[in-house]
Design a protein around this motif. Sequence first.
Motif, PDB file in Angstrom:
ATOM      1  N   LEU A  21     -35.197 -27.143 -68.001  1.00 27.07           N
ATOM      2  CA  LEU A  21     -36.453 -26.971 -67.651  1.00 27.07           C
ATOM      3  C   LEU A  21     -37.227 -27.043 -68.875  1.00 27.07           C
ATOM      4  N   PHE A  22     -36.620 -26.425 -70.085  1.00 32.62           N
ATOM      5  CA  PHE A  22     -37.394 -26.426 -71.201  1.00 32.62           C
ATOM      6  C   PHE A  22     -36.983 -27.492 -72.573  1.00 32.62           C
ATOM      7  N   VAL A  23     -35.571 -27.338 -72.716  1.00 30.93           N
ATOM      8  CA  VAL A  23     -34.953 -28.289 -73.748  1.00 30.93           C
ATOM      9  C   VAL A  23     -35.375 -29.915 -73.343  1.00 30.93           C
ATOM     10  N   GLU A  24     -35.027 -30.118 -72.167  1.00 28.81           N
ATOM     11  CA  GLU A  24     -35.179 -31.641 -72.068  1.00 28.81           C
ATOM     12  C   GLU A  24     -36.423 -32.126 -71.411  1.00 28.81           C
ATOM     13  N   ASN A  25     -37.616 -30.956 -71.313  1.00 29.91           N
ATOM     14  CA  ASN A  25     -38.827 -31.295 -70.853  1.00 29.91           C
ATOM     15  C   ASN A  25     -39.423 -32.155 -71.627  1.00 29.91           C
ATOM     16  N   GLU A  26     -40.013 -33.267 -71.272  1.00 27.02           N
ATOM     17  CA  GLU A  26     -40.699 -34.602 -72.045  1.00 27.02           C
ATOM     18  C   GLU A  26     -42.050 -33.922 -72.727  1.00 27.02           C
ATOM     19  N   ASN A  27     -42.740 -33.294 -71.838  1.00 28.09           N
ATOM     20  CA  ASN A  27     -43.953 -32.695 -72.285  1.00 28.09           C
ATOM     21  C   ASN A  27     -43.810 -31.731 -73.595  1.00 28.09           C
ATOM     22  N   LEU A  28     -42.890 -30.854 -73.351  1.00 29.84           N
ATOM     23  CA  LEU A  28     -42.356 -30.027 -74.549  1.00 29.84           C
ATOM     24  C   LEU A  28     -41.958 -30.664 -75.780  1.00 29.84           C
ATOM     25  N   LYS A  29     -40.967 -31.689 -75.439  1.00 28.75           N
ATOM     26  CA  LYS A  29     -40.638 -32.552 -76.543  1.00 28.75           C
ATOM     27  C   LYS A  29     -41.489 -33.353 -77.491  1.00 28.75           C
ATOM     28  N   SER A  30     -42.726 -33.577 -76.480  1.00 30.93           N
ATOM     29  CA  SER A  30     -43.877 -34.336 -77.665  1.00 30.93           C
ATOM     30  C   SER A  30     -44.642 -33.485 -78.109  1.00 30.93           C
ATOM     31  N   ALA A  31     -44.638 -32.129 -77.899  1.00 30.44           N
ATOM     32  CA  ALA A  31     -45.412 -31.042 -78.598  1.00 30.44           C
ATOM     33  C   ALA A  31     -44.774 -30.554 -79.728  1.00 30.44           C
ATOM     34  N   LEU A  32     -43.370 -30.760 -79.889  1.00 22.66           N
ATOM     35  CA  LEU A  32     -42.779 -30.338 -80.993  1.00 22.66           C
ATOM     36  C   LEU A  32     -42.166 -31.768 -81.819  1.00 22.66           C
ATOM     37  N   ASN A  33     -42.154 -31.284 -83.283  1.00 23.77           N
ATOM     38  CA  ASN A  33     -41.488 -32.172 -84.290  1.00 23.77           C
ATOM     39  C   ASN A  33     -40.061 -31.719 -84.391  1.00 23.77           C
ATOM     40  N   GLN A  34     -39.359 -32.579 -84.942  1.00 20.29           N
ATOM     41  CA  GLN A  34     -37.925 -32.362 -85.137  1.00 20.29           C
ATOM     42  C   GLN A  34     -37.442 -31.209 -85.832  1.00 20.29           C
ATOM     43  N   GLU A  36     -39.173 -28.326 -85.903  1.00 18.26           N
ATOM     44  CA  GLU A  36     -39.583 -27.210 -84.813  1.00 18.26           C
ATOM     45  C   GLU A  36     -38.701 -26.999 -83.728  1.00 18.26           C
ATOM     46  N   ALA A  37     -38.333 -28.015 -83.233  1.00 13.86           N
ATOM     47  CA  ALA A  37     -37.402 -28.276 -81.988  1.00 13.86           C
ATOM     48  C   ALA A  37     -35.836 -27.806 -82.458  1.00 13.86           C
ATOM     49  N   HIS A  38     -35.616 -28.068 -83.496  1.00 14.45           N
ATOM     50  CA  HIS A  38     -34.251 -27.530 -84.264  1.00 14.45           C
ATOM     51  C   HIS A  38     -34.332 -25.911 -84.286  1.00 14.45           C
ATOM     52  N   PHE A  39     -35.327 -25.479 -85.050  1.00 21.34           N
ATOM     53  CA  PHE A  39     -35.514 -23.934 -85.196  1.00 21.34           C
ATOM     54  C   PHE A  39     -35.665 -23.380 -83.742  1.00 21.34           C
ATOM     55  N   LEU A  40     -36.215 -24.012 -82.914  1.00 25.18           N
ATOM     56  CA  LEU A  40     -36.582 -23.130 -81.667  1.00 25.18           C
ATOM     57  C   LEU A  40     -35.235 -23.027 -80.801  1.00 25.18           C
ATOM     58  N   PHE A  41     -34.351 -24.415 -80.646  1.00 25.78           N
ATOM     59  CA  PHE A  41     -33.289 -24.312 -79.957  1.00 25.78           C
ATOM     60  C   PHE A  41     -31.877 -24.560 -80.273  1.00 25.78           C
ATOM     61  N   SER A  42     -32.128 -24.702 -81.601  1.00 23.53           N
ATOM     62  CA  SER A  42     -30.555 -24.656 -82.514  1.00 23.53           C
ATOM     63  C   SER A  42     -29.627 -25.214 -82.055  1.00 23.53           C
ATOM     64  N   ASN A  43     -28.410 -24.785 -81.794  1.00 25.43           N
ATOM     65  CA  ASN A  43     -27.348 -25.450 -81.088  1.00 25.43           C
ATOM     66  C   ASN A  43     -26.978 -25.217 -79.688  1.00 25.43           C
ATOM     67  N   ILE A  44     -28.321 -24.949 -78.824  1.00 25.20           N
ATOM     68  CA  ILE A  44     -28.031 -24.600 -77.558  1.00 25.20           C
ATOM     69  C   ILE A  44     -27.148 -25.089 -76.755  1.00 25.20           C
ATOM     70  N   LEU A  45     -27.108 -26.567 -76.985  1.00 28.47           N
ATOM     71  CA  LEU A  45     -26.492 -27.533 -76.120  1.00 28.47           C
ATOM     72  C   LEU A  45     -24.886 -27.238 -76.379  1.00 28.47           C
ATOM     73  N   GLU A  46     -24.473 -26.890 -77.655  1.00 25.58           N
ATOM     74  CA  GLU A  46     -23.104 -26.676 -78.021  1.00 25.58           C
ATOM     75  C   GLU A  46     -22.756 -25.310 -77.304  1.00 25.58           C
ATOM     76  N   VAL A  47     -23.630 -24.454 -77.170  1.00 26.26           N
ATOM     77  CA  VAL A  47     -23.411 -23.199 -76.602  1.00 26.26           C
ATOM     78  C   VAL A  47     -23.248 -23.318 -74.901  1.00 26.26           C
ATOM     79  N   LEU A  48     -23.965 -24.355 -74.335  1.00 26.38           N
ATOM     80  CA  LEU A  48     -24.047 -24.592 -73.051  1.00 26.38           C
ATOM     81  C   LEU A  48     -22.598 -24.894 -72.728  1.00 26.38           C
TER      82      LEU A  48
END
Length: 431
Positions: A21-34, A36-48
């Motif tokens: 819902l959040f990490v892969e949302n295209e609108n949210l991706k376009s609102a963040l630079n690289q 900002e996205a790193h600090f906001l989500f960190s390694n959440i995919l590895e946690v998943l």
Amino acid sequence: MFELVTSEASYYKSLSLMVSLFVENENLKSALNQSEAHFLFSNILEVLVTSERFLLDLEQRIEENIVISDVCDIIYQHAVSHFGVYITYVCNQTYQERTYRNLLQEKAVFREVISELELNPKCKGLPFSSFLILPFQRITRLKLLVQNILTKVPERSERENTALQAHRELEKVVRACNEGVRKMSRTEQLISIEKTLEFKIKSVPIISHSRWLLKQGELQQMSGPKTSRTLRTKKLFRTVYLFLFNDLLLMCKQLASDRYQVFESAARGLLRVEELEDQGQALANVFILRLLENVDEREVTYMLKATSQSEMKRWMTSLAPNRRTKFVSLTSRLLDCPQMQCVHSYVAQEPDELSLELADILNVLDKTDDGWIFGERLHDQERGWFPSSVGEEILNPEIRTQNLKECFRVHKSEDGSQNKDRRKLGSRTRQ
């Protein structure tokens, strides 16, 4: 054990929702630079991925037999091999919180996208921030669930052994998480403090990776020689401002709202405190602070006055942590001493306070007449002050004894592993 499996399934479902819902949302991706996205989500995919792998092994154990034989052996294997991703995620927390706060304040498009996504029925009314803290909540809860399992398994059994091993590894992960978060915030705090200081004496470097702030605040210093102290003295006390670090004390004069002039300093290990008793109202809440060796290599004594009994005791406990407390510490291994159970959660407001969760059990080490308690939490032996109103005293001595016995049972594995490490080190040294 079944609760551990079902709660992991629920956690994995929430993580998956966060990613889709959040990490892969295209609108949210376009609102963040690289960045900002790193600090906001960190390694959440590895946690998943880590949660998915862990859940699959737990579910396979249930498929073998609906009456679960054990889960702690699985927890131990995953804690050793895979749970390091939690440390990486949690250590990013300081940057994550700041990035999220700045984005909400400065980027209207981000704010709008997040608000819209939070309205999605799948979120069930939960804010985006509640998804960000899921990994830290989970690793902490896993440790508590294993502690509960440990209280139910037979003593000196194989299941007790695996539960102790699992708890020890989870404790390492949780401690590394907490320490990582502390180091990030502590370094930033030291930088901001150093900017406010100017030295009247020989300057001391403030920023160090091994230093952190324990307590800061105003006290009243008694002025003039002891022989001239009378209540007729126009100005019996003058205001001083103290910065107490884990290894250093700075005594300052406040110049402005955010500027301090340092006139005295000493290593924390060279501080001694003594309470003045029955000295009358003018000298109530006064204690003696002795610097065995200050920056000029001299012994100096100060008489300091606090605004209340609790403030005085909190300063004395912080300045000289090895001072004897009113009651006995957990580490003495006595099987009865005052205890409290937390009935209202509490968030620490000062560095010397202890944040509490519902049902936390604490040994009472000291208390004040104005409603503060200095306690030691049983499950992790963390110490700090908290208001007496958030806890209830455990009056039944049998329950107190049982609480301590369960605590010793959990921590004996850590004591054993430390002794084993010391024996290995001694063997290598002899070789």
